[in-house]
Motif scaffolding. Structure first.
Motif, PDB file in Angstrom:
ATOM      1  N   ALA A   1     -10.146 107.011 114.084  1.00  0.00           N
ATOM      2  CA  ALA A   1     -11.302 107.716 113.292  1.00  0.00           C
ATOM      3  C   ALA A   1     -12.587 107.186 114.174  1.00  0.00           C
ATOM      4  O   ALA A   1     -13.048 106.145 114.287  1.00  0.00           O
ATOM      5  N   VAL A   2     -13.103 108.245 114.813  1.00  0.00           N
ATOM      6  CA  VAL A   2     -14.262 108.109 115.730  1.00  0.00           C
ATOM      7  C   VAL A   2     -15.559 108.315 115.030  1.00  0.00           C
ATOM      8  O   VAL A   2     -16.604 108.102 115.049  1.00  0.00           O
ATOM      9  N   ALA A   3     -15.452 108.930 113.810  1.00  0.00           N
ATOM     10  CA  ALA A   3     -16.483 109.053 112.982  1.00  0.00           C
ATOM     11  C   ALA A   3     -15.957 109.168 111.244  1.00  0.00           C
ATOM     12  O   ALA A   3     -15.066 109.439 111.236  1.00  0.00           O
TER      13      ALA A   3
ATOM     14  N   LEU B   1     -22.901 110.710 118.396  1.00  0.00           N
ATOM     15  CA  LEU B   1     -22.117 109.632 117.640  1.00  0.00           C
ATOM     16  C   LEU B   1     -20.607 109.806 118.033  1.00  0.00           C
ATOM     17  O   LEU B   1     -19.892 108.893 118.413  1.00  0.00           O
ATOM     18  N   PHE B   2     -20.167 110.799 117.649  1.00  0.00           N
ATOM     19  CA  PHE B   2     -18.712 111.565 117.756  1.00  0.00           C
ATOM     20  C   PHE B   2     -18.294 110.995 119.147  1.00  0.00           C
ATOM     21  O   PHE B   2     -17.203 110.406 119.495  1.00  0.00           O
TER      22      PHE B   2
ATOM     23  N   ARG C   1     -15.628 107.671 123.378  1.00  0.00           N
ATOM     24  CA  ARG C   1     -15.667 107.018 124.711  1.00  0.00           C
ATOM     25  C   ARG C   1     -15.254 105.685 124.518  1.00  0.00           C
ATOM     26  O   ARG C   1     -14.361 105.136 125.316  1.00  0.00           O
ATOM     27  N   ARG C   2     -15.658 104.947 123.574  1.00  0.00           N
ATOM     28  CA  ARG C   2     -15.581 103.630 123.251  1.00  0.00           C
ATOM     29  C   ARG C   2     -13.922 103.483 122.925  1.00  0.00           C
ATOM     30  O   ARG C   2     -13.443 102.321 123.428  1.00  0.00           O
TER      31      ARG C   2
ATOM     32  N   ALA D   1     -11.769 111.206 132.748  1.00  0.00           N
ATOM     33  CA  ALA D   1     -11.486 112.238 131.739  1.00  0.00           C
ATOM     34  C   ALA D   1     -12.718 112.915 131.004  1.00  0.00           C
ATOM     35  O   ALA D   1     -12.536 113.945 130.608  1.00  0.00           O
ATOM     36  N   LEU D   2     -13.837 111.987 130.750  1.00  0.00           N
ATOM     37  CA  LEU D   2     -14.832 112.617 129.936  1.00  0.00           C
ATOM     38  C   LEU D   2     -15.957 113.170 130.926  1.00  0.00           C
ATOM     39  O   LEU D   2     -16.900 113.838 130.351  1.00  0.00           O
ATOM     40  N   ALA D   3     -15.711 113.221 132.095  1.00  0.00           N
ATOM     41  CA  ALA D   3     -16.799 113.685 132.924  1.00  0.00           C
ATOM     42  C   ALA D   3     -17.046 115.171 132.821  1.00  0.00           C
ATOM     43  O   ALA D   3     -18.151 115.749 132.728  1.00  0.00           O
TER      44      ALA D   3
END
Length: 133
Positions: free
Chosen positions: A57-59, A91-92, A97-98, A112-114
């Motif tokens: 759960a990221v949010a 926030l999401f 990312r974390r 991956a997130l670039a």
């Protein structure tokens, strides 16, 4: 193989949101990869429940429900055009990312997130396979 499946900020990954094609892409990818014997880690909104070895759960549901809701028979509002939604999307993304960094390390997550940070649309049902991105 370990497969990371990124959920969407505007819905919960659940059949309850089956009218959203992008959500169902995420749902079905988790199920198909799990059925093929892969380790599946899904990242999304609390209360999501796809077939996965881990559902991160990221949010929280509470955070999500402040800015989105199930549309009933109406179209999904996927926009991020209000300050509240923009803050939720930040926030999401930050929490995702974390969570990814905890599992694969800084270097791989940065690669991956670039594309996402460059403006790629999260609704594309992105899957990051393995740790060599």
């Amino acid at each position: 193989m370990r497969i990371f499946v990124l959920g969407l900020p505007h819905t919960i990954t659940s059949p309850r949101f089956s009218s959203c094609a992008f959500t169902m892409k995420v749902w079905n990818l988790c199920r198909m990869m799990k059925d093929r014997g892969h380790e599946v880690i899904h990242f999304g909104i609390e209360t999501s429940h796809p077939a996965a070895d881990e559902n991160v759960a990221v949010a929280s549901f509470e955070q999500w429900s402040r800015v989105y809701d199930h549309p009933g028979t109406n179209f999904f509002d996927t926009s991020a055009d209000t300050p509240e939604r923009q803050e939720f999307h930040r926030l999401f993304a930050d929490n995702m990312r974390r969570a990814l960094e905890e599992r694969v390390g800084d270097h791989n997550v940065a690669n991956a997130l670039a594309a996402v940070e460059a403006g790629a649309d999260l609704r594309e049902g992105v899957a990051v396979r393995g740790v060599a991105v």
